[in-house]
Every structure is written in C-alpha cells, then in structure tokens.
Design an enzyme around this catalytic site. Sequence first.
Site, PDB file in Angstrom:
ATOM      1  CE  LYS A  81     -11.077   1.434   0.713  1.00 36.36           C
ATOM      2  NZ  LYS A  81     -10.498   2.414   1.624  1.00 36.36           N
ATOM      3  CG  HIS A 128       8.016 -29.011   1.848  1.00 40.45           C
ATOM      4  ND1 HIS A 128       8.442 -30.277   1.492  1.00 40.45           N
ATOM      5  CD2 HIS A 128       8.849 -28.595   2.830  1.00 40.45           C
ATOM      6  CE1 HIS A 128       9.472 -30.620   2.243  1.00 40.45           C
ATOM      7  NE2 HIS A 128       9.744 -29.611   3.075  1.00 40.45           N
ATOM      8  CD  GLU A 165      -3.389  -0.216   1.951  1.00 41.95           C
ATOM      9  OE1 GLU A 165      -3.080   0.327   3.028  1.00 41.95           O
ATOM     10  OE2 GLU A 165      -4.546  -0.577   1.694  1.00 41.95           O
TER      11      GLU A 165
HETATM   12  O1  PA5 Z   1      -3.154   1.287   5.959  1.00 38.47           O
HETATM   13  C1  PA5 Z   1      -4.225   1.837   5.752  1.00 38.47           C
HETATM   14  O2  PA5 Z   1      -4.362   3.073   5.857  1.00 38.47           O
HETATM   15  C2  PA5 Z   1      -5.452   1.041   5.398  1.00 38.47           C
HETATM   16  O3  PA5 Z   1      -5.165  -0.286   5.156  1.00 38.47           O
HETATM   17  C3  PA5 Z   1      -6.467   1.124   6.537  1.00 38.47           C
HETATM   18  O4  PA5 Z   1      -5.896   0.623   7.697  1.00 38.47           O
HETATM   19  C4  PA5 Z   1      -7.745   0.344   6.215  1.00 38.47           C
HETATM   20  O5  PA5 Z   1      -8.251   0.776   4.992  1.00 38.47           O
HETATM   21  C5  PA5 Z   1      -8.775   0.535   7.303  1.00 38.47           C
HETATM   22  O6  PA5 Z   1      -9.055   1.892   7.466  1.00 38.47           O
HETATM   23  P1  PA5 Z   1      -9.767   2.427   8.756  1.00 38.47           P
HETATM   24  O7  PA5 Z   1      -8.878   2.214   9.922  1.00 38.47           O
HETATM   25  O8  PA5 Z   1      -9.997   3.878   8.488  1.00 38.47           O
HETATM   26  O9  PA5 Z   1     -11.054   1.682   8.899  1.00 38.47           O
END
Ligand code: PA5
Length: 446
Positions: free
Chosen positions: A414, A302, A281
Amino acid sequence: MADNLDWTNADLDKLDVDAYAARAEEMAARLSQETAAGRLPFLTMPYAASLKEQLGELKGYLKKFDHMLLLGIGGSALGARALQQAFFPQQDQPGHDGPYLWIADNVDAYALEAYLAKLPAEKTVIVTVSKSGGTIETVGQYFILKEWAQERLGDKWAEHMLLVTDEKQGFLRGEVEQYGIKALPVPDNLGGRYSVLSAVGLIPALFLGMDIDALMAGAREVADILADPGLTGDALKKHSSFQLAVWGAALLDKGFDEMIFFAYIPLWASFGDWFAQLWAESLGKEGKGSQPVPAIGVTDQHSVNQMFMDGIRNKACLFLTCPNLPAGPKFPSDLPDQFGYVRGKDFGELIQAEGLGTRMALSKNGVPLVELQMGEDGPRQAGKLIALLGAATILTGWLMDINPLDQPAVELGKRLAKARMDADGLAEEKADLNEFLTADRDIREF
Ligand code: PA5
C-alpha cells in the site's frame, strides 16, 4: 436436524493434538481477559442491542431505494457478498427486478463506469464501508460517487449516502460531521474480517430483506460460551472452535500448509472467499500459517480437485455440507440406459452423492478432513458458521503464538502504491521504487 462437525476423517491420531489441547486452560484465561478488556467484540457483541435499534430505524429509509451500491474492500465487502450470494440469489437469476445490491470492492474502472452510467441516482443509496475511513480503493470510489450524486441530486446528494466507519476518527467520520450524512459505526476493536455481523454486513443484509435476527442468534449460540467471563479450560476443550484450532495448529506441525474450504452448499460458495481472507490475513504471520484454498462443490471437482487428490500432500480440508438442500426437479424417467441410475431421482440427490464421493476420495488420498455439516442452509446456521470459523481462527492464531487480529505485512504494498501516486512523504518508498523501476529488467515479448 443438528449442526455437526464430523471428525472421523480428521486424522487426529496422526497429529500431535495433545500438546495444543493441553493449552485449553491458558486459552480460556486469555479469552476471558481479552473479552473483559473489550478486545473481542466479535464474540461479545456489546453493540448488538444498539445496532438492532439503528437497523430498525434504517429499514424505512432503505425501502426508498431499488439499488444499493456498496463501496468497500476486504473485510468491508466479503461478508456482505457471502450473505448476498447465500440468501439473496435472485439477483443472479432470470426475472429479477430488484432490489439490487452492487458491491464495488476493486479498482475496476469498467465496473465503476457502468455504475455511473446506469444506476438511477434517485433510486440508489451509496453505502461506503471503511473502518479506517482512509482506504484509498474505497474512499477513492466515494469521491467519485459523491461528485456523481451531487451532479444528479443537487442538495439532496447526502441523503443518498450512508457511511459505515469508525465512531470517532478517520476521513469518513469527518464527512459525517461536515455534511450530516447518515452513519453507523464499526465498533472499536472489530477488525474488517471479523465484522460481518456488525453494520458492515447487516446493512446490505437488511436492504435485501434477510432474517438478521436469525443470523445473530446463530452466532450467539456459538459465541456466548466463549464470551462467558467464567469460561473454564474444560468448557473450552469441548467447544468446536477450540477443537478446530487445535487441529489447525497441529496440522501445521506436520506440514499441512494448505487449508481447502470445499463448499458443497452451492449458494454458500462465497463463504469460501470470506473464509480465505479471515484465515490468510489472520494466520499468515512470521513465516507460519496455512494457505486457504476456497473451492466450490461440485464445480471444482472438474477443476482444481485433481491437485487436491493427487498433488503435493500438504492439504487439509474443511468440507461444508448440508443434507437438507432442496431436492430440485426430478430427472425424467425415460432416460437412456447409460444414465439409468438417475432416472426419476431428485436432481438434488446428485450433489449429495458427489459430495460423499469427493469427501471419501479426499480422505482415502490422505487429506485430513473435517466435515462441517449444517442441518439446514438458513441464516441461523450461517451465523453459527461465521462465529465458529472466526473463533477458531483467533484460537488457532493464539496456539501458533501469533497475533490473529492484525495484518502488518499488507502495508508495504500500500505504501509503495501511494509513493507511486506521489503522496506526500514516503521518501524511503520513493527511493526503493526508483531503484526497482530503474534496475535492469528481464522483459521478453510473448
Ligand atoms: O480484515 C481487515 O482488517 C482488512 O481486510 C480490511 O477490512 C480492509 O483492509 C479494508 O479496511 P477498511 O475497512 O478500513 O477500509
């Protein structure tokens, strides 16, 4: 024993690391600027003292419960799971009778039904973790659990809820205010994947009785120098996080676009999933980045290891080891000759030998590899690892000239899902969906 990075097989001589290393001064200045502006709480941890106090107050409250059901996704869940697996393996072992931590980080009706049917409401605390307070996978489960708690606990339902969310805004913050639900903040500018060492990861850790102080102290050992306002380029050059970033960026230039995280500390395997989210990410931007590939030693020897060894030569590897893992039971001494080489030896010797064998074989097969050698497999080392990899990821992103702190590309899916559920607005997404769904589709029964 010290914690070390072994660079012997990193192939530094084959990579153009100098060009990136030369940016140390610039990176140090940027770190100083960003930390001063409060944009890197992952490194400065300004919230640590108040969090310690809040966790201290929470301790007695959490003792009343046998079960914690954590609702969260992505960075709001993966760190907690990594800590749970690493330091509280009892829940997956025979004879365990609590405490239990359940992490609901998916839209999994089967699992949710099981929680609703089987968790004893009186002994359960529901912890909803969402920085934005609006993530549908999390908040959707919160709605269902809220109704469940209200039906079973009446007026007392809110006492079984704990919210971890932004201090000021978002739907969940409104719930805190409306119902007086206990809440701990996710500090400003602390994105999900960088938040395990805040209330996000530490509340479940506290519930399971982990040594949080050691975890935080470990993180500080790595992060403090980076958070020092007087950080110089020379000091940064010597820091392992910068060295990893230089390596990570230089690897990309040579086409190494997959990064294996091979964990030869079995209980730490879930750090691979945590790392995968952090790396992907943060760095998958603008057509750049390397795909993280979590793998478990020795299990995946494995499984996917054949591909690592002899597939496309685009892989580098972070190889996590600890020479001080438990010895375990001894192999019997009366084994058949075929297995004579393990007679009377410690079971634990096997993983060390296999780790060495795989590490050498990867190197021989052209996989640039850095060994992350933890002196012990305790919480202090886990804190160090979290800070090291988080900082390395941020610095790699900066060296790649991308922003490692956002994740804009995940929004489209989303929005389309929301459009599919007929949320208000989203006219463009609804039109796109319609076009997608009504186009001629090539569907073949199998
Ligand atoms: O690393 C990130 O920012 C994302 O993976 C969030 O943790 C994830 O989308 C969840 O978001 P939130 O904590 O706002 O529900």
